[in-house]
Design a protein around this motif. Structure first.
Motif, mmCIF file in Angstrom:
data_model
loop_
_atom_site.group_PDB
_atom_site.id
_atom_site.type_symbol
_atom_site.label_atom_id
_atom_site.label_comp_id
_atom_site.label_asym_id
_atom_site.label_seq_id
_atom_site.Cartn_x
_atom_site.Cartn_y
_atom_site.Cartn_z
ATOM 1 N N LEU A 318 0.933 -1.208 -0.065
ATOM 2 C CA LEU A 318 0.099 0.071 0.049
ATOM 3 C C LEU A 318 0.933 1.388 -0.017
ATOM 4 C CD1 LEU A 318 -2.690 -1.051 2.512
ATOM 5 C CD2 LEU A 318 -2.644 -0.943 -0.083
ATOM 6 N N ALA A 319 2.052 1.230 0.739
ATOM 7 C CA ALA A 319 2.986 2.470 0.921
ATOM 8 C C ALA A 319 3.506 2.592 -0.254
ATOM 9 C CB ALA A 319 3.714 2.165 2.041
ATOM 10 N N PRO A 348 -14.833 -1.962 5.482
ATOM 11 C CA PRO A 348 -15.480 -3.238 5.759
ATOM 12 C C PRO A 348 -14.609 -4.422 6.506
ATOM 13 C CG PRO A 348 -15.511 -3.070 3.581
ATOM 14 C CD PRO A 348 -14.618 -1.899 3.845
ATOM 15 N N LEU A 349 -13.353 -4.007 6.569
ATOM 16 C CA LEU A 349 -12.461 -5.169 7.227
ATOM 17 C C LEU A 349 -12.865 -5.440 8.644
ATOM 18 C CD1 LEU A 349 -8.944 -4.017 5.889
ATOM 19 C CD2 LEU A 349 -10.216 -5.982 5.061
ATOM 20 N N PRO A 350 -12.445 -6.540 9.119
ATOM 21 C CA PRO A 350 -12.701 -6.825 10.522
ATOM 22 C C PRO A 350 -11.892 -5.928 11.247
ATOM 23 C CG PRO A 350 -12.126 -8.690 9.255
ATOM 24 C CD PRO A 350 -12.003 -7.672 8.537
ATOM 25 N N LEU A 351 -12.264 -5.542 12.671
ATOM 26 C CA LEU A 351 -11.948 -4.610 13.517
ATOM 27 C C LEU A 351 -10.370 -4.598 13.594
ATOM 28 C CD1 LEU A 351 -12.388 -1.934 15.106
ATOM 29 C CD2 LEU A 351 -13.303 -3.586 17.033
ATOM 30 N N ALA A 352 -9.950 -5.933 13.981
ATOM 31 C CA ALA A 352 -8.384 -5.963 14.266
ATOM 32 C C ALA A 352 -7.629 -5.539 13.255
ATOM 33 C CB ALA A 352 -8.133 -7.510 14.688
ATOM 34 N N ILE A 353 -8.105 -6.108 11.906
ATOM 35 C CA ILE A 353 -7.354 -5.712 10.751
ATOM 36 C C ILE A 353 -7.524 -4.444 10.309
ATOM 37 C CG2 ILE A 353 -6.947 -6.599 8.293
ATOM 38 C CD1 ILE A 353 -6.666 -8.931 10.493
ATOM 39 N N PHE A 354 -8.632 -3.741 10.589
ATOM 40 C CA PHE A 354 -8.810 -2.429 10.279
ATOM 41 C C PHE A 354 -7.990 -1.440 11.061
ATOM 42 C CE2 PHE A 354 -10.864 1.659 11.275
ATOM 43 C CZ PHE A 354 -11.041 2.154 10.010
ATOM 44 N N SER A 355 -7.786 -1.775 12.404
ATOM 45 C CA SER A 355 -6.858 -1.182 13.342
ATOM 46 C C SER A 355 -5.559 -1.217 12.701
ATOM 47 C CB SER A 355 -6.998 -1.768 14.761
ATOM 48 O OG SER A 355 -8.600 -1.463 15.152
ATOM 49 N N HIS A 356 -5.011 -2.331 12.407
ATOM 50 C CA HIS A 356 -3.776 -2.500 11.951
ATOM 51 C C HIS A 356 -3.314 -1.689 10.915
ATOM 52 C CE1 HIS A 356 0.070 -4.913 11.516
ATOM 53 N NE2 HIS A 356 0.039 -4.574 10.498
ATOM 54 N N PRO A 363 4.373 3.337 11.634
ATOM 55 C CA PRO A 363 3.954 3.914 10.506
ATOM 56 C C PRO A 363 4.515 3.426 9.256
ATOM 57 C CG PRO A 363 4.531 5.703 12.365
ATOM 58 C CD PRO A 363 4.986 4.288 12.675
ATOM 59 N N TYR A 364 3.657 3.228 8.403
ATOM 60 C CA TYR A 364 3.885 2.778 6.890
ATOM 61 C C TYR A 364 3.877 3.796 6.056
ATOM 62 C CZ TYR A 364 -0.787 1.519 6.062
ATOM 63 O OH TYR A 364 -2.359 1.502 5.961
ATOM 64 N N LEU A 365 3.072 4.832 6.278
ATOM 65 C CA LEU A 365 3.030 6.125 5.602
ATOM 66 C C LEU A 365 3.477 7.244 6.165
ATOM 67 C CD1 LEU A 365 -0.968 5.585 4.404
ATOM 68 C CD2 LEU A 365 1.143 4.868 2.871
ATOM 69 N N ASP A 366 3.861 8.162 5.220
ATOM 70 C CA ASP A 366 4.606 9.428 5.647
ATOM 71 C C ASP A 366 3.056 10.372 6.245
ATOM 72 O OD1 ASP A 366 3.329 11.500 3.829
ATOM 73 O OD2 ASP A 366 4.278 10.188 2.120
ATOM 74 N N PRO A 367 3.489 11.498 7.214
ATOM 75 C CA PRO A 367 2.553 11.980 7.828
ATOM 76 C C PRO A 367 1.463 12.613 6.985
ATOM 77 C CG PRO A 367 4.223 12.312 8.654
ATOM 78 C CD PRO A 367 4.663 11.846 7.576
ATOM 79 N N ASP A 368 1.721 13.182 5.988
ATOM 80 C CA ASP A 368 0.613 13.705 4.988
ATOM 81 C C ASP A 368 -0.329 12.704 4.478
ATOM 82 O OD1 ASP A 368 1.370 16.281 5.669
ATOM 83 O OD2 ASP A 368 2.980 16.310 3.889
ATOM 84 N N ALA A 369 0.407 11.396 3.951
ATOM 85 C CA ALA A 369 -0.379 10.530 3.337
ATOM 86 C C ALA A 369 -1.506 9.762 4.442
ATOM 87 C CB ALA A 369 0.454 9.474 2.560
ATOM 88 N N SER A 426 -5.318 7.520 16.284
ATOM 89 C CA SER A 426 -4.255 7.416 15.275
ATOM 90 C C SER A 426 -3.995 8.894 14.782
ATOM 91 C CB SER A 426 -4.855 6.714 13.775
ATOM 92 O OG SER A 426 -3.672 6.788 12.936
ATOM 93 N N LEU A 427 -4.981 9.978 14.681
ATOM 94 C CA LEU A 427 -4.726 11.201 14.296
ATOM 95 C C LEU A 427 -4.242 11.863 15.589
ATOM 96 C CD1 LEU A 427 -8.021 12.724 12.582
ATOM 97 C CD2 LEU A 427 -5.702 11.996 11.591
ATOM 98 N N LEU A 428 -4.481 11.514 16.979
ATOM 99 C CA LEU A 428 -3.965 12.167 17.963
ATOM 100 C C LEU A 428 -2.455 11.713 18.187
ATOM 101 C CD1 LEU A 428 -4.647 13.780 20.535
ATOM 102 C CD2 LEU A 428 -4.751 11.545 21.567
ATOM 103 N N ARG A 429 -1.968 10.480 17.693
ATOM 104 C CA ARG A 429 -0.766 10.161 17.598
ATOM 105 C C ARG A 429 0.160 10.805 16.694
ATOM 106 N NH1 ARG A 429 -0.317 3.555 18.105
ATOM 107 N NH2 ARG A 429 -1.346 3.285 20.304
ATOM 108 N N LEU A 430 -0.555 11.083 15.572
ATOM 109 C CA LEU A 430 0.002 11.791 14.251
ATOM 110 C C LEU A 430 0.415 13.115 14.770
ATOM 111 C CD1 LEU A 430 0.967 11.364 11.263
ATOM 112 C CD2 LEU A 430 -1.356 12.188 10.908
#
Length: 495
Positions: A318-319, A348-356, A363-369, A426-430
C-alpha cells in the motif's frame, strides 16, 4: 560460481561480473517453485532454491535492480503481450524468446523447463495474480507462504529501490512498479480494484477463485519415497547430451531416496505441529490450519489475514502504491482517487485488521499520506453524526478538536464506534509525533467528549445480538475502551 564472481574484486573499481538477464528470471523461479521447495525431500534441490534466493539478494544489495538487469528480467510474459489470451496454456512463446528479442543480449538459452514453460514469469498472469495467491497462502497454505513470503520481500526491495531511482531522474512511468500497474489496464475503476483484492486476499473461496495457484498441484506435499523394488523396475533413460536428453538427471524423483533426504523426512514426519501464536505464522503447520477450517471455525484476529508478517507486507505494498501516485499522479491514479479506493476496501475489514491499517504499531505512510487516508475513511463513518464536513485535507489541532475528536459514528453499534475511536487515536498520535499538539483544556474536552458520546451511542443501541455478532460487539467494546485509555495517556503526557 555466480556468487564468487559477484563478490570478487569488492572494494576495487572493477565492475561486478553478473550473468545475462534470463539467469535472474530462472533463479527467481527456483526460489519458489514447488519442485525445489515444498514438493521434494531432496536436500540438494532445497539448497539450490535457498542459494538462488541468497544470490538474488546479494545482487540487489551490491549492484542494484537497474544496473543488474533485474528490472528487465522480472517481466511477466503476458504483461508484454496484451493482445493475447490470458489462458496460460495458450502461451507459445517463452521467457527465453522474449529475452532474445527484447533484452538485446547474445547468450545461449538456458536448457531447462524452469526457464521456459515452468517459469514463474510464464505461468503467472501478472504480478498482482502472484501477490493475491501469495497472501491467500498466508492464510490457508502456510507451508507455501514461507516461500512466497521471502519472494515478496525480495520483490518489494527491488520495486522500492527501482522506484526511488526513477524518482531522482523524473522517469516514474518507466519504473518497474509502473510496468506492473500497467498490466491492470485503464478500463475504469473496477480493474483498479483488483489491486486491492490482491493485497487483501484472505483465503476465502472467492479470493482463491480469483487468485489461484501458479503451478498445478502447488500446495501438495512432497512425493512419497519409492521403495527399492520400484527403483529396480524403473527404466533408466538414455543419456544423449548432443540432443539435449539428460536422461535421469533433473528427474523430479532423483535424489529423493538419498540418506540425507531420508533423514530429513524422518525428522519432519515426527515433528509436532505448533499452535498458532499471536500473529507469527512462521511455525504454523497445514495440519493445524486444516483442522480449524474443517470445523468451520473462521479464523479471527490477525490470523484471518495471515498474521503479522503477512500484514506487514500488505502495508508495504500500500505504501508503495501511495508513493508512486504521489510522485506521478498521471501514471496510475492521483492520491485522492487512490485513497477513495482504499476507503472502499479498508472500511469493511474486521476490526482487528482495520486497526492494523489505520493505527499501525509502526507508521508505514508518511504523515501527510496517513492524514489524508484517515480523513477519507472518516467521511462514511461520521456521516449522519453531526460532524462538520472537512475537505481541506490539512490536519491541525484545531481541525482535530472541531471535526473529528468529539464525535461518534453515524450508525449505531460497537464496531463502527470502535473504528472511529481507533482513527481518532491515530490522528492524535500523528499530531503528537509531528509536534502538532499543544496541551490545553479544549483538546482534553474534545477527546473526553468523543469518548463519552461513543460509549453512550453503544449503550443505547437497542438491537439485540447473539452468537458471533454479540462476541464481535463485546470485542469492539473492549477495543474502544483500550483506545480511550491510550488517548488519555497521551493527554496526560502532554500535560
Amino acid at each position: 560460481m555466480l556468487s564468487t564472481n559477484l563478490t570478487a574484486g569488492m572494494g576495487t573499481p572493477r565492475p561486478a561480473c553478473i550473468p545475462p538477464s534470463q539467469f535472474f528470471a530462472f533463479l527467481a523461479t527456483l526460489t519458489v517453485h514447488p519442485n525445489f521447495t515444498t514438493r521434494t525431500h531432496d536436500v540438494e534441490k532445497q539448497t539450490a532454491a535457498d542459494d538462488a534466493l541468497r544470490y538474488l539478494q546479494q545482487v540487489v544489495k551490491l549492484v542494484g535492480p537497474s544496473n543488474s538487469g533485474l528490472v528487465r528480467a522480472f517481466r511477466f510474459v503476458e504483461a508484454q503481450k496484451p493482445n493475447t489470451s490470458r489462458n496460460r496454456r495458450a502461451v507459445t512463446r517463452n521467457i527465453t524468446d522474449l529475452a532474445d528479442e527484447e533484452m538485446e543480449y547474445d547468450a545461449e538459452s538456458i536448457r531447462s523447463r524452469y526457464a521456459t514453460k515452468e517459469s514463474l514469469w510464464s505461468k503467472a498472469d501478472d504480478f498482482w495474480s502472484v501477490v493475491g495467491w501469495a497472501f491467500n497462502c498466508s492464510v490457508v497454505h502456510p507451508h507455501r507462504w514461507r516461500r512466497w513470503k521471502v519472494w515478496l520481500e525480495l520483490m518489494l526491495e527491488i520495486l522500492s529501490a527501482d522506484l526511488e531511482s526513477h524518482a531522482e531522474d523524473g522517469t516514474i512511468a518507466a519504473s518497474m512498479f509502473a510496468g506492473y500497474l500497467a498490466s491492470v489496464g485503464e478500463r475504469g475503476r473496477n480493474t483498479k480494484r483488483r489491486l486491492m483484492r490482491a493485497i487483501l486476499a484472505d483465503g476465502t473461496p472467492g479470493s482463491l477463485a480469483e487468485f489461484h495457484e501458479v503451478w498445478r498441484d502447488e500446495t501438495k506435499g512432497p512425493r512419497p519415497h519409492k521403495n527399492q523394488e520400484g527403483n529396480r523396475q524403473h527404466k533408466r533413460q538414455k543419456l544423449d547430451l548432443d540432443n539435449g536428453d539428460f536422461g535421469d538427471y533433473g528427474d523430479e524423483s532423483s535424489g529423493e531416496d538419498s540418506p540425507a533426504s531420508s533423514n530429513r523426512h524422518s525428522r519432519s514426519s515426527t515433528a509436532k505441529p505448533s499452535r498458532r501464536d499471536s500473529g507469527n505464522d512462521d511455525d504454523i503447520s497445514d495440519e493445524s490450519q486444516a483442522s480449524r477450517n474443517k470445523d468451520n471455525e473462521p479464523l479471527t484476529g490477525l490470523a484471518a489475514y495471515g498474521g503479522t508478517p503477512s500484514l506487514h507486507l500488505r502495508t508495504r505494498l500500500l505504501a508503495l502504491l501511495v508513493r508512486l501516485c504521489a510522485l506521478s499522479p498521471t501514471t496510475f491514479l492521483d492520491t485522492e482517487d487512490l485513497f477513495d479506493i482504499f476507503t472502499e476496501f479498508l472500511r469493511p475489514l474486521p476490526l482487528a485488521i482495520f486497526s492494523h491499517f489505520v493505527c499501525p504499531p509502526r507508521p508505514y505512510l508518511d504523515p501527510d499520506a496517513l492524514s489524508s487516508m484517515l480523513q477519507m475513511l472518516f467521511r462514511p463513518l461520521l456521516a449522519g453524526s453531526g460532524a462538520p464536513v472537512y475537505d481541506e485535507n490539512l490536519l491541525t489541532q484545531e481541525v482535530f478538536e472541531e471535526c473529528f475528536a468529539p464525535y461518534a459514528a453515524g450508525g449505531g453499534g460497537g464496531v463502527d464506534n470502535a473504528k472511529v475511536s481507533v482513527m481518532v487515536e491515530s490522528l492524535l498520535r500523528l499530531l503528537w509525533r509531528n509536534g502538532g499538539l499543544v496541551g490545553r483544556r479544549s483538546l482534553r474536552e474534545a477527546v473526553e467528549r468523543g469518548v463519552r458520546v461513543r460509549r453512550e451511542k453503544v449503550a443505547w443501541d437497542g438491537r439485540r445480538r447473539t452468537g458471533a455478532k454479540a462476541l464481535e460487539e463485546d470485542e469492539a467494546g473492549m477495543m474502544m475502551e483500550a483506545s480511550a485509555q491510550r488517548m488519555m495517556s497521551v493527554l496526560d503526557l502532554l500535560d
